[in-house]
Design an enzyme around this catalytic site. Structure first.
Site, PDB file in Angstrom:
ATOM      1  N   GLU A  97     -44.433  15.784  -3.896  1.00  0.00           N
ATOM      2  CA  GLU A  97     -45.104  14.565  -4.394  1.00  0.00           C
ATOM      3  C   GLU A  97     -46.003  13.954  -3.329  1.00  0.00           C
ATOM      4  OE1 GLU A  97     -46.190  12.577  -6.404  1.00  0.00           O
ATOM      5  OE2 GLU A  97     -44.805  11.906  -7.945  1.00  0.00           O
ATOM      6  N   ASP A  98     -46.931  13.146  -3.785  1.00  0.00           N
ATOM      7  CA  ASP A  98     -47.788  12.427  -2.839  1.00  0.00           C
ATOM      8  C   ASP A  98     -47.109  11.171  -2.316  1.00  0.00           C
ATOM      9  OD1 ASP A  98     -47.916  11.186  -5.336  1.00  0.00           O
ATOM     10  OD2 ASP A  98     -50.094  11.057  -5.404  1.00  0.00           O
ATOM     11  N   ASP A 101     -43.136   5.274  -5.016  1.00  0.00           N
ATOM     12  CA  ASP A 101     -43.420   3.845  -5.030  1.00  0.00           C
ATOM     13  C   ASP A 101     -42.232   3.161  -5.718  1.00  0.00           C
ATOM     14  OD1 ASP A 101     -45.219   1.626  -4.714  1.00  0.00           O
ATOM     15  OD2 ASP A 101     -45.877   1.860  -6.778  1.00  0.00           O
ATOM     16  N   PHE A 150     -51.851  -0.406  -0.931  1.00  0.00           N
ATOM     17  CA  PHE A 150     -52.365   0.644  -1.806  1.00  0.00           C
ATOM     18  C   PHE A 150     -53.149   1.651  -0.963  1.00  0.00           C
ATOM     19  CE2 PHE A 150     -54.836   2.838  -4.972  1.00  0.00           C
ATOM     20  CZ  PHE A 150     -53.864   3.066  -5.926  1.00  0.00           C
ATOM     21  N   ARG A 163     -59.557  11.124  -3.357  1.00  0.00           N
ATOM     22  CA  ARG A 163     -58.529  12.156  -3.141  1.00  0.00           C
ATOM     23  C   ARG A 163     -58.912  13.094  -2.004  1.00  0.00           C
ATOM     24  NH1 ARG A 163     -54.927  12.029  -7.434  1.00  0.00           N
ATOM     25  NH2 ARG A 163     -55.776  11.555  -9.478  1.00  0.00           N
TER      26      ARG A 163
HETATM   27  P1  IMP Z   1     -43.753   5.476  -8.966  1.00  0.00           P
HETATM   28  O1  IMP Z   1     -43.345   6.016 -10.295  1.00  0.00           O
HETATM   29  O2  IMP Z   1     -43.945   3.995  -9.014  1.00  0.00           O
HETATM   30  O3  IMP Z   1     -42.861   5.901  -7.832  1.00  0.00           O
HETATM   31  O4  IMP Z   1     -45.213   5.978  -8.702  1.00  0.00           O
HETATM   32  C1  IMP Z   1     -45.504   7.223  -8.320  1.00  0.00           C
HETATM   33  C2  IMP Z   1     -46.959   7.558  -8.532  1.00  0.00           C
HETATM   34  O5  IMP Z   1     -47.822   6.412  -8.539  1.00  0.00           O
HETATM   35  C3  IMP Z   1     -47.436   8.400  -7.391  1.00  0.00           C
HETATM   36  O6  IMP Z   1     -47.170   9.752  -7.608  1.00  0.00           O
HETATM   37  C4  IMP Z   1     -48.916   8.076  -7.339  1.00  0.00           C
HETATM   38  O7  IMP Z   1     -49.614   8.928  -8.207  1.00  0.00           O
HETATM   39  C5  IMP Z   1     -49.012   6.653  -7.817  1.00  0.00           C
HETATM   40  N1  IMP Z   1     -49.094   5.700  -6.684  1.00  0.00           N
HETATM   41  C6  IMP Z   1     -48.139   4.870  -6.227  1.00  0.00           C
HETATM   42  N2  IMP Z   1     -48.544   4.157  -5.169  1.00  0.00           N
HETATM   43  C7  IMP Z   1     -49.814   4.560  -4.923  1.00  0.00           C
HETATM   44  C8  IMP Z   1     -50.794   4.213  -3.913  1.00  0.00           C
HETATM   45  O8  IMP Z   1     -50.588   3.382  -2.996  1.00  0.00           O
HETATM   46  N3  IMP Z   1     -51.980   4.867  -4.001  1.00  0.00           N
HETATM   47  C9  IMP Z   1     -52.263   5.787  -4.955  1.00  0.00           C
HETATM   48  N4  IMP Z   1     -51.384   6.146  -5.899  1.00  0.00           N
HETATM   49  C10 IMP Z   1     -50.172   5.541  -5.896  1.00  0.00           C
HETATM   50 MG    MG Z   2     -48.251  11.367  -7.914  1.00  0.00          MG
END
Ligand code: IMP
Ligand code: MG
Length: 175
Positions: A97-98, A101, A150, A163
């Site tokens: 994963e990237d 959050d 962010f 990206r």
């Molecule tokens: P989560 O479900 O809230 O954990 O979000 C995960 C996804 O939200 C990540 O895989 C990203 O694609 C996107 N995301 C969350 N935070 C950021 C950020 O700071 N920048 C860009 N994408 C984000």
């Molecule tokens: Mg992602």
């Protein structure tokens, strides 16, 4: 509003950390075949950089799950937009994963993949924002813990842009 990018983690530091994670992964899997699942699109650079540092058998597969739209807040639920091509039953699966959050995406994706009976399932992320967590997810490999900002670059986007940056930056909005 003008957008401005501030460097948070320079390219050299990202790549050095990816090398360290690859070393750790090789040690942990000890020559066993690894089935890497990249969560598109954000995980792509990390997956490629990580995979080419891992010596041994590595299989690639890709998924697309819905996460954020064009904004910067979590959508809560995930939708599988592209499923795996292969069968992960009995495989050592590593989700790449990237960023984690709220944890919602990974928490649901993990349950979904565990339902297919892999031999093991681990999670690897280049970035983690622990202060934003809404649900518990066991994360096995973390590149960097970052504050609640962010971020963009190294696969991460803002409205599909940025990206391609080879470093990780913070997006600032000046008026
Ligand atoms: P989560 O479900 O809230 O954990 O979000 C995960 C996804 O939200 C990540 O895989 C990203 O694609 C996107 N995301 C969350 N935070 C950021 C950020 O700071 N920048 C860009 N994408 C984000
Ligand atoms: Mg992602």
């Amino acid at each position: 509003m003008a957008e401005r990018v501030e460097v948070l983690i320079p390219k050299e530091k990202v790549l050095k950390r990816v090398d360290e994670l690859a070393e750790q992964i090789m040690k942990d899997y000890d020559g066993q075949e690894l089935y890497m699942v990249c969560v598109l699109k954000g995980g792509i650079f990390f997956m490629v950089d990580l995979a080419r540092k891992i010596k041994g058998d590595v299989l690639f597969d890709f998924m697309i799950v819905s996460s954020y739209g064009s904004g910067t807040t979590s959508s809560g639920h995930i939708k599988i937009k592209k499923d795996l091509d292969g069968n992960i039953e009995g495989k050592n699966v590593l989700i790449v994963e990237d960023i984690i959050d709220s944890g919602n995406t990974l928490c649901q994706l993990r349950k979904f993949l565990l339902g297919r009976n892999p031999a093991s399932l681990k999670i690897c992320t280049i970035l983690d924002k622990p202060s934003r967590r809404e649900v518990e997810v066991p994360v096995d490999y973390i590149g960097f813990e970052i504050p609640d900002e962010f971020v963009i670059g190294y696969g991460l986007d803002y409205d599909q842009r940025y990206r391609n940056l080879d470093y990780i930056g913070v997006l600032r909005f000046d008026d």
